[in-house]
Design an enzyme around this catalytic site. Structure first.
Site, PDB file in Angstrom:
ATOM      1  N   LYS A 135      14.812  -0.650   5.718  1.00 23.30           N
ATOM      2  CA  LYS A 135      14.247  -0.160   4.375  1.00 23.30           C
ATOM      3  C   LYS A 135      14.276   1.340   4.397  1.00 23.30           C
ATOM      4  O   LYS A 135      14.948   2.178   3.546  1.00 23.30           O
ATOM      5  CB  LYS A 135      12.815  -0.511   4.236  1.00 23.30           C
ATOM      6  CG  LYS A 135      12.068   0.179   3.244  1.00 23.30           C
ATOM      7  CD  LYS A 135      12.801  -0.070   1.829  1.00 23.30           C
ATOM      8  CE  LYS A 135      12.142   1.056   0.718  1.00 23.30           C
ATOM      9  NZ  LYS A 135      10.805   0.647   0.530  1.00 23.30           N
TER      10      LYS A 135
ATOM     11  N   LEU B  48       0.897  -1.122   0.120  1.00 17.83           N
ATOM     12  CA  LEU B  48      -0.005  -0.122  -0.124  1.00 17.83           C
ATOM     13  C   LEU B  48       0.910   1.248   0.075  1.00 17.83           C
ATOM     14  O   LEU B  48       1.917   1.087   0.345  1.00 17.83           O
ATOM     15  CB  LEU B  48      -0.918   0.128   1.274  1.00 17.83           C
ATOM     16  CG  LEU B  48      -1.801  -1.299   1.211  1.00 17.83           C
ATOM     17  CD1 LEU B  48      -2.482  -1.636   2.848  1.00 17.83           C
ATOM     18  CD2 LEU B  48      -2.875  -0.896   0.335  1.00 17.83           C
ATOM     19  N   PRO B  49       0.401   2.427  -0.266  1.00 18.82           N
ATOM     20  CA  PRO B  49       1.131   3.724  -0.389  1.00 18.82           C
ATOM     21  C   PRO B  49       1.822   4.150   0.789  1.00 18.82           C
ATOM     22  O   PRO B  49       2.845   4.627   0.716  1.00 18.82           O
ATOM     23  CB  PRO B  49       0.142   4.645  -0.944  1.00 18.82           C
ATOM     24  CG  PRO B  49      -0.789   3.831  -1.710  1.00 18.82           C
ATOM     25  CD  PRO B  49      -1.223   2.527  -0.806  1.00 18.82           C
TER      26      PRO B  49
ATOM     27  N   THR C 180       5.944   0.487   2.966  1.00 16.36           N
ATOM     28  CA  THR C 180       6.830   1.545   3.532  1.00 16.36           C
ATOM     29  C   THR C 180       6.331   2.102   4.687  1.00 16.36           C
ATOM     30  O   THR C 180       5.534   3.055   4.110  1.00 16.36           O
ATOM     31  CB  THR C 180       7.929   2.177   2.807  1.00 16.36           C
ATOM     32  OG1 THR C 180       8.539   1.527   1.874  1.00 16.36           O
ATOM     33  CG2 THR C 180       8.995   2.984   3.851  1.00 16.36           C
TER      34      THR C 180
ATOM     35  N   LYS D 268       8.008  11.055   1.285  1.00 18.28           N
ATOM     36  CA  LYS D 268       7.464  10.274   2.321  1.00 18.28           C
ATOM     37  C   LYS D 268       8.345   9.660   2.891  1.00 18.28           C
ATOM     38  O   LYS D 268       8.566   9.581   4.265  1.00 18.28           O
ATOM     39  CB  LYS D 268       6.339   9.578   1.946  1.00 18.28           C
ATOM     40  CG  LYS D 268       5.614   8.676   2.852  1.00 18.28           C
ATOM     41  CD  LYS D 268       4.693   7.420   2.207  1.00 18.28           C
ATOM     42  CE  LYS D 268       5.217   6.363   1.314  1.00 18.28           C
ATOM     43  NZ  LYS D 268       6.126   5.276   2.069  1.00 18.28           N
TER      44      LYS D 268
END
Length: 296
Positions: free
Chosen positions: A175, A69-70, A100, A245
């Protein structure tokens, strides 16, 4: 670990669709999937995906659900919103977030789902869209060793480098910091390219020579040689707004740790300026456009 007989996948976007396709081809178990867009669901149905109308329906049909998902906002919504995973008394017992997401939120979601007997793990991915198609992603996993080994065969359908980083949230830490370093490296490459061109050196030659020395890196060979040098920044690759982001997540971690991350802060500012200049949906190495414009 509970029995795993069925799988689910929620989030079939640019990366998720390719990842789910590999899970369908190589996972050996039925997969139920859902996405807000009908087109990827229809395409994957041709590979055997069982379409679902909501996350709750996926949870009713699946033992283990993978999310792509975003951002953490969507992860939380899919888990706890109306028709979310936690609203059903379905068979799901494990949720693996391959998005993420913020580390703090990841750990909070894990605690909330645990009260309902659902294990939550983080398994964000690195590398580009082609790697998602090829099943050669790098996957960083946070969770117990037992849970990691249980889902590892399914992660192996999507990636070739799968690393257990520690307890829940550590996959996200690794990550996020990986992406921070990549963005900062591309920032450095963009400045080097702008300087080199002004000094009369061909950009392709500059990066070719650098790739043969100590400045070589994935960032030089991929965003550097394939985007910065040809001045090509397509959409649907890794947008500037996604980079913002991720680097803000890194700066949040730095703040929590009491680290003054000055270089990352500088890159974050450049990415934000790049977005404001109209490149929010463009591949993030478009930052060079602002570097060159600022210096005539």
């Amino acid at each position: 670990m509970n029995t795993i007989e069925t799988l689910g996948f929620i989030g079939l976007g640019v990366m998720g669709e390719a990842m789910c396709a590999n899970l369908l081809r190589k996972g050996g178990l039925p997969v139920t999937g859902a996405d807000r867009m009908p087109e990827p669901v229809a395409r994957l149905a041709g590979l055997g995906l069982r379409p679902a109308a909501s996350p709750a329906q996926v949870a009713q049909a699946s033992d283990v659900i993978f999310l792509s998902l975003p951002s953490g906002v969507q992860v939380e919504e899919v888990c706890f919103g109306p028709d979310g995973i936690a609203t059903t008394g379905g068979r799901v017992h494990t949720v693996v977030d391959m998005s993420t997401s913020p580390v703090k939120l990841t750990r909070e979601i894990a605690e909330r789902l645990a009260t309902q007997g659902i294990t939550f793990m983080d398994a964000p991915v690195a590398r580009m869209r082609q790697a998602a198609k090829d099943g050669t992603l790098s996957i960083m996993v946070g969770g117990t060793a037992e849970d990691f080994e249980a889902v590892r065969p399914f992660l192996a359908t999507m990636g070739t480098d799968i690393t257990h980083c520690g307890p829940v949230g550590t996959g996200q830490v690794v990550k996020i910091l990986n992406n921070m370093v990549v963005f900062m490296t591309v920032h450095a490459l963009a400045e080097a390219l702008a300087i080199g061109r002004k000094a009369g050196v061909d950009g392709a030659l500059l990066f070719d020579v650098m790739s043969k020395g100590s400045a070589d890196s994935f960032a030089l060979r991929t965003p550097g040689q394939k985007a910065l040098v040809p001045d090509t920044f397509p959409e649907q690759t890794f947008p500037t707004d996604y980079a913002i982001k991720d680097i803000k997540l890194a700066l949040e971690l730095a703040q929590q740790a009491g680290i003054d991350a000055q270089a990352a802060t500088l890159t974050s500012g450049l990415l934000e300026a790049t977005s404001k200049a109209g490149y929010g949906k463009a591949y993030y190495p478009a930052m060079i456009r602002l570097i060159e414009a600022a210096n005539g």
